[in-house]
Structure formats: structure tokens, C-alpha cells
Design a protein around this motif. Structure first.
Motif, PDB file in Angstrom:
ATOM      1  N   GLU A 113       1.749  -3.280  -5.868  1.00 53.20           N
ATOM      2  CA  GLU A 113       2.503  -3.196  -7.116  1.00 53.20           C
ATOM      3  C   GLU A 113       3.865  -2.545  -6.941  1.00 53.20           C
TER       4      GLU A 113
ATOM      5  N   GLU B 132     -10.034   0.221  -2.383  1.00 49.59           N
ATOM      6  CA  GLU B 132      -9.573  -0.804  -3.314  1.00 49.59           C
ATOM      7  C   GLU B 132      -8.453  -0.274  -4.202  1.00 49.59           C
TER       8      GLU B 132
ATOM      9  N   GLN C 151      -4.582  -1.626  -4.176  1.00 48.47           N
ATOM     10  CA  GLN C 151      -3.999  -2.167  -5.398  1.00 48.47           C
ATOM     11  C   GLN C 151      -2.659  -1.511  -5.711  1.00 48.47           C
TER      12      GLN C 151
END
Length: 404
Positions: free
Chosen positions: A119, A111, A115
Motif C-alpha cells: 500500500e 499477512e 499488506q
């Protein structure tokens, strides 16, 4: 604060942490002192303007020392500090994700890595993150799906990582391991060759090349690859074990015993199977005539003769030149903390490496179980996870080194 206590304390420590620490014993010698000095600095001056740099280095050193709880605390403190820092926020978050990974908290790590990718990270962070994410799919087990889908996802991530940073030898190495595990021998070999071209001083890659050759019944090529591995890392348990397996398969028990003893005396505690094999070979050899009284033709050079073979000898010479030229430690992707990748070496050894003969049948090993099922903890080298599953029926391979 120039002239103050904080400056006096932090300057020599920053110099040590950024210095060329090529030997593990040197790292251990300095790390304890550096950690204490950094902690004293934070105690004396909690508002020190470069506290985030101190936390960053404490996080890195604690991670190498396997103090993961302290490492996470320091990385989180560096992350919330708004002052300018050597690493970007996403680079610090990469280290936090990697902490989850090496503690086998794979769901949290996955995770965290995913993530980072959404970005818009820098090219180096993207490449490093994709590499780790791909390797996690390779080693994760059923929690990440069935083997076929995991390997497909792993290969896809690693190929994307290489697209972002084609010069990273570790990504090529991982890709080779994935191809090998699904039986794509030619693709695995090409990936290993790319890895050697990028970072030829990698014992893990040479060991895996030896495994590939050994699986294809090319014992002389396997021997040279394993010798390269153990000359680069004299305590490389997997390479010594695989070399012993190779000598046993070629009915050269004395050389096999020498290799197994080296494996048992390396940095990791020997497995019970390895210890039992050493005892069995010692008992077998005690009932055999001395070597000079045996007329049997040897398939491979002895371990002493193999040590001076041309390819390993050339590699050792060039590795010595490399070690003398490296001036900095390496961070993730080589860019962290002002640390750079080692300079490239002239030429390539891979031109002397024949491709595996994929039309030949695989051999079976009499001593596959112990080494092939071994799982290692991470060490302080390049970025990589800690455990792996070798191809069924093949010799052992080593776990790749870990991130700083």
C-alpha cells in the motif's frame, strides 16, 4: 475543548507520555496513573475530538504492559477514527501487526506486514515493516519453510529495510544475527559495526559482538564486548551468562561465578541450569586455595579489572552524556508521537575493534545448554520480536528489545 474537563485531563497526561522516561521504574510509576486518566477522560467525554490520540497512547502503553487484548482494542478504535491523528493509518496498522508478532501469531503478523508493504507506505514504515518481516523469517521455525530459504528471505528483507533506512542500527543488528546464524562471520561483524555506528548504546549488539569474538577464540576482544554490554545494561542476563562462560573456558572460576550470580539476580528468573552451575562453582571454589596462594597465570583480567578497561570506560562515559541529552521517548523508527531518535555521538568506538580471526577453530563451551536455549519475552525498547535461535554451539545471545 479548551477550558473544559477533557482539556484539563488530557494535557498533563500527554505531557507525561511524551516526556523523557529513561528508567523502567519511572515508566511503571507513571503508566498506571496515565492509563487511568485516559480512561477517565473517555468515560467523561466519549465524543472528545482527540479520542483517537487517547486510544493511540492507550494502545502503546497497554502493549508495553503486555495487555495485548486491550492494546488491540485501542489501536483498532484509533484506526477507524476519521479525525487527524499523530500517526498515519499505516503506522497504526504496523502496531497491530506487531501485536500479532509478539503474541507469536506469526502467520497473521506476516499477512499484516505484507499488506502494509503493497500500500505504498512511507519510507520509515517500509523500513520498519521489512525489518520485522525479515526478523520473523529468522526466528519463525519450520512454519516459514526450511532454514536455508528462511535465512535467505530474512537477509533479503533486512537488506531492503537498510536500503530504505540505512541509519537504523536495529536493522543492521538483525542482519548481523542472520549472517552469524549462517556462518558468514565477516558479514556479521561488519553488520554489527554498522549497528554500533548508528546506535552504539545497545547492549544486545555488544553482546552479539562478544559472541562472535568468543566463537573465534578471541577471548580478550570478547571480554571487552561483554563488559560494554553489561555496563550499558546491568541486568543483561545473556551478557552476564556469556561472560561467565568465557571465564570458565579460560579457567577463572571465581570470575565466572561472579558473572553467573549477576545473571541469576537480573530481571529474568534464572534458569535451573544457571542455578545448578552457580551451586557447582560454589562447591568447587570451597575446596580451592585462596587466589593469592595460586600461582596460575590468568588469561583474562578479573571482572573488577575488566570493568575499567579503556573501551568500556569510554562507552560508559559517552552513554551518560547520551542519557542526559535524550529528550523524548522513541516510537517506531523514532518518528511516532513527535518522538525522535537520540542525537548522534561524536566519533566511534568501532575503530578499536579488531576483526574476528576467521581462520581459527571454534571453541566448545562447557555450559552452552541453558542460556543458548533460553527464549525471552519482549521488553519496551526498540521494535523487535521476542524469540530467537542462537547459532549452534555458540554462547547465548540476548533477544533484541521490542517496539513501543
Amino acid at each position: 475543548r479548551t477550558g473544559g474537563t477533557s482539556f484539563v485531563l488530557v494535557r498533563p497526561v500527554l505531557t507525561i507520555v511524551s516526556a523523557n522516561v529513561s528508567e523502567a521504574s519511572t515508566w511503571v510509576e507513571f503508566a498506571s496513573w496515565a492509563i487511568k486518566a485516559f480512561q477517565q477522560l473517555l468515560y467523561i467525554d466519549a465524543s472528545f475530538a482527540q479520542a483517537n490520540e487517547v486510544h493511540l497512547r492507550l494502545g502503546l502503553m497497554c502493549k508495553i504492559n503486555s495487555d495485548y487484548e486491550s492494546s488491540l482494542k485501542h489501536f483498532q478504535l484509533a484506526l477507524i477514527d476519521s479525525n487527524p491523528c499523530t500517526l498515519s493509518k499505516l503506522e497504526v496498522r504496523f502496531h497491530i501487526a506487531h501485536l500479532f508478532e509478539i503474541q507469536h501469531k506469526l502467520k497473521q503478523a506476516k499477512e499484516a506486514y505484507e499488506q502494509i508493504l503493497v500500500e505504498n507506505p512511507s519510507t520509515s514504515v517500509k523500513a520498519n515493516t521489512l525489518r520485522q518481516l525479515g526478523w520473523m523469517h529468522h526466528i519463525a521455525g519450520d512454519s516459514f519453510g526450511d532454514k536455508a530459504s528462511r535465512e535467505a528471505q530474512a537477509i533479503q528483507c533486512l537488506q531492503k529495510s537498510i536500503e530504505a533506512d540505512p541509519e537504523n542500527g536495529q536493522s543492521w543488528y538483525f542482519l548481523g544475527r542472520c549472517f552469524s546464524s549462517v556462518g558468514k562471520v565477516h558479514d556479521a561483524f561488519l553488520s554489527y559495526r554498522h549497528s554500533i555506528d548508528k546506535t552504539e548504546a545497545s547492549a544486545d549488539t555488544w553482546c552479539s559482538i562478544g559472541v562472535l569474538y568468543q566463537q573465534q577464540n578471541q577471548p580478550m576482544d570478547a571480554l571487552q564486548a561483554y563488559i560494554c554490554a553489561v555496563q550499558l545494561d546491568r541486568s543483561h542476563t545473556a551478557a552476564w551468562t556469556d561472560l561467565g562462560i568465557l571465564y570458565e573456558a579460560c579457567q577463572q572460576p571465581r570470575d565466572a561465578l561472579t558473572c553467573y550470580i549477576h545473571a541469576a539476580n537480573s530481571k529474568n528468573s534464572p534458569s535451573p541450569q544457571l542455578t545448578d552451575r552457580v551451586k557447582a562453582l560454589q562447591a568447587q571454589l570451597s575446596n580451592m586455595p585462596p587466589p593469592h596462594m595460586q600461582n596460575k597465570q590468568k588469561i583474562l583480567p578479573s571482572i573488577e579489572e575488566a570493568w575499567t578497561l579503556p573501551i568500556p570506560a569510554e562507552l560508559t562515559s559517552r552513554q551518560g552524556a547520551l542519557q542526559r541529552s535524550v529528550a523524548h521517548l522513541r516510537g517506531p523508527g523514532g518518528e511516532a508521537l513527535g518522538m525522535v531518535n537520540p542525537p548522534g555521538l561524536p566519533g566511534s568506538l568501532t575503530g578499536a575493534m579488531p576483526p574476528p580471526q576467521t581462520n581459527m577453530q571454534l571453541h566448545s563451551n562447557s555450559f552452552e545448554g541453558s542460556a543458548a536455549k533460553r527464549r525471552r519475552n519482549m521488553s519496551s525498547g526498540d521494535m523487535a520480536p521476542s524469540t530467537w535461535t542462537p547459532p549452534a554451539g555458540g554462547p547465548a545471545q540476548s533477544s533484541p528489545p521490542a517496539a513501543h
